[in-house]
Structures are given as C-alpha cells and as structure tokens.
Design a protein around this motif. Sequence first.
Motif, short mmCIF file in Angstrom:
data_model
loop_
_atom_site.label_atom_id
_atom_site.label_comp_id
_atom_site.label_asym_id
_atom_site.label_seq_id
_atom_site.Cartn_x
_atom_site.Cartn_y
_atom_site.Cartn_z
N THR A 105 0.86 -1.19 0.00
CA THR A 105 0.00 0.00 0.00
C THR A 105 0.90 1.24 0.00
O THR A 105 2.08 1.16 0.33
N VAL A 106 0.29 2.36 -0.37
CA VAL A 106 1.04 3.62 -0.37
C VAL A 106 1.57 3.92 1.03
O VAL A 106 2.68 4.39 1.21
N PHE A 150 -3.38 4.47 -9.01
CA PHE A 150 -3.00 5.86 -9.24
C PHE A 150 -2.55 6.07 -10.69
O PHE A 150 -2.09 5.13 -11.34
N SER A 151 -2.63 7.32 -11.15
CA SER A 151 -2.13 7.66 -12.49
C SER A 151 -0.61 7.77 -12.45
O SER A 151 -0.01 7.80 -11.37
N GLY A 152 0.01 7.86 -13.62
CA GLY A 152 1.46 7.97 -13.70
C GLY A 152 2.01 9.15 -12.90
O GLY A 152 2.97 9.01 -12.14
N GLY A 153 1.39 10.30 -13.07
CA GLY A 153 1.84 11.50 -12.35
C GLY A 153 1.68 11.33 -10.85
O GLY A 153 2.56 11.72 -10.07
N GLN A 154 0.57 10.71 -10.44
CA GLN A 154 0.34 10.48 -9.01
C GLN A 154 1.36 9.50 -8.44
O GLN A 154 1.86 9.67 -7.34
N ARG A 155 1.69 8.48 -9.25
CA ARG A 155 2.69 7.52 -8.78
C ARG A 155 4.04 8.18 -8.59
O ARG A 155 4.79 7.86 -7.68
N GLN A 156 4.36 9.10 -9.51
CA GLN A 156 5.64 9.77 -9.35
C GLN A 156 5.61 10.63 -8.08
O GLN A 156 6.62 10.75 -7.40
N ARG A 157 4.46 11.17 -7.75
CA ARG A 157 4.34 11.93 -6.49
C ARG A 157 4.57 11.01 -5.30
O ARG A 157 5.17 11.41 -4.30
N ILE A 158 4.09 9.77 -5.41
CA ILE A 158 4.33 8.79 -4.33
C ILE A 158 5.84 8.53 -4.20
O ILE A 158 6.39 8.50 -3.10
#
Length: 304
Positions: A105-106, A150-158
């Motif tokens: 999980t995140v 999550f979207s690609g951009g959101q994953r990069q934020r993670i």
Amino acid sequence: MNKKLLLKVRGLTKQFKVGKKLLTAVSNFNLNVYHGETLGLVGESGCGKSTVGRTILRLLEPTSGTVAFQGTDLSTYSKHEMKKIRRKMQIVFQDPYASLNPRMTVEDIIGEPLDIHHLASGKMRKRRVEELLQLVGLNPNHMSRFPHEFSGGQRQRIGIARALAVEPEFIICDEPISALDVSIQAQVVNLLKELQQQMNLTYLFIAHDLSMIKYISDRVAVMYLGHLVEQATSEELYRNPLHPYTQALLSSIPIPDPDIEKRRNRIVLKGEVPNPLNPPSGCSFCTRCPRAQPICFEKAPEWR
Ligand SMILES: Nc1ncnc2c1ncn2[C@@H]1O[C@H](COP(=O)(O)OP(=O)(O)OP(=O)(O)O)[C@@H](O)[C@H]1O
Ligand SMILES: [Mg+2]
C-alpha cells in the motif's frame, strides 16, 4: 560562486563486465554540486547518466574515482555509517510503474524508509505518511490504496514522497518526468521546485534532452558516451553552447512559434551513438562531430 559545496565527484569511472569485454559506462567524470542548487545532467539514452547517479549514491561501486559528500569521501564510511549518510541522499526513479512495489500500500511504500531509519512507528508513522502525501499534493485518505490505483503522475508523487520521508538534503531525480504525459510533466517539475524551496533541497536532475532542464536547472552538465562534454549555467548554455554536441541537442528542441520553427537551423547528427563496448579512439564524439579534424580521431581534447 561562493556557495557551499555539497557533492564533489572526481575522476569517477564505472566499468561493467559484459561477457569477456569491459564496458566503460562512465569515464573520468568530474562534477561539483552546490548546496541548494539544481544541477541538470543531460545526454542521450545509454550515455551513462543513471550510472553516474547510482555510483554517487553507492548503489553501484565505482571502478575508480571519488565521491565526497559534505567534505567526506564516501568510500571511507563503513556499511553502518553509509546507512546514515543514505538518509541524506535519496533518489527518485524514472519509471513510476516499476519503482513502486505493486503489492504494497502507499502507506507502507512511504512508511518503509521511516522503518529502515527508525524515524517513526505506530500512530506517528501514519501521521507522517499523511503529512508527506499532503506535501506532494495527494489525498491522505488514499494511503491504503495500491500503486495501480493511481495515475502515472500520481505515482511519481508517491515516489517523491518516499524520497522525502527521511528528510534528505540531496535528491537525484533520474528522469522523473520522462515516462509522463507532457501535460503532467510541468506539474511534477513545479512540485519539485516548490519542495526545493520549502525544504532547502539540492537536486541532481537527470534528463535525456534539454527542453525541460532549462526550467529547473541552475547549471547544466552535458554527457556523451560516458564523458562530460560541457558544463555551464543554464543561461549560458542556452545562449552560447560551445560543444558541437550541446549545439545539436539544443537545436533539436522544437520552438513553439511556427515561423521561427520553419526558419531555424536544425543540426542533425550523422550516425548513431557508438557502441560503448567499442568506443572510437581519440575524442568520443569524433565519429559524429560536424567539425571533426584528423587529430580528433587520434587524441581526445583536454577539458577546458
Ligand atoms: N549493470 C550493467 N551491466 C552492464 N552494462 C550496463 C549496466 N548498467 C548500465 N550498463 C551500460 O552502461 C551504459 C550506460 O547506461 P546508463 O543506464 O547509465 O545510461 P543512461 O544515460 O541512464 O540511459 P537512459 O537515458 O536510457 O536511462 C549503457 O551502455 C548500458 O548498457
Ligand atoms: Mg538512465
């Protein structure tokens, strides 16, 4: 510049054994990174950018050369000491799909570095993850979700939140936006810039072309086939690129004005990047350089 030197790389060389041959991925590489700046590292695919990043962080052992962080040669640290230093040096990877464990999980992805460095547990850990998610513009209520939600951009934020969890001073961003849609790229670059201001971070920002680098970098280093070929402030580099390779890279950036775009002179390099297992003798760029002279095929020019 009288800024404080944070990272000093001297004569860094990294060779890989490929079958019976030695591949020199990085050759005699020198770099200074100053506190609070963003240094852009640019070059075509395979020129050795990630290898530079990974050897700086000691995720790879250098073949020769030194990396000093805050004045101390990293090779003098024991494993235990190196673990402490790693807290100060983090990396954000190119591929936000491959760099996050799909089964975690995140909350656990971002919490893992907190566990490793014993920074928070239980309720405090949860609160810190919430805080980090907010910091990178994600909804803290989504921390029990998995990366695929999550979207690609959101994953990069993670990935960015995970790097920030240990409160680093220096972050290597290894093509953090290359896998993202153009519309998302600017958002992630802006986020990185904001975080830099807020947290007084220093970045080594790796990219394969010069288009985004200008907006984020104070200085830019250009690499070709394992070698550093040019280094300048962003402004100088864009105004007056000196190396023919830098000139070619710059001329390949499209200009958003159709009239200028039609008139401009594109420098198209002939041929392809040579196989690093069989590099040219002399200057590494001689096989593609529009200005090559006979001497270039025998002797590499000195760094000036
Ligand atoms: N573990 C390895 N074993 C053998 N060769 C390697 C290894 N890692 C990298 N290389 C080689 O070293 C060279 C530099 O690779 P590197 O990944 O550093 O390039 P890069 O500039 O980051 O490229 P990209 O833009 O595609 O990420 C390449 O020729 C690559 O094939
Ligand atoms: Mg790479």
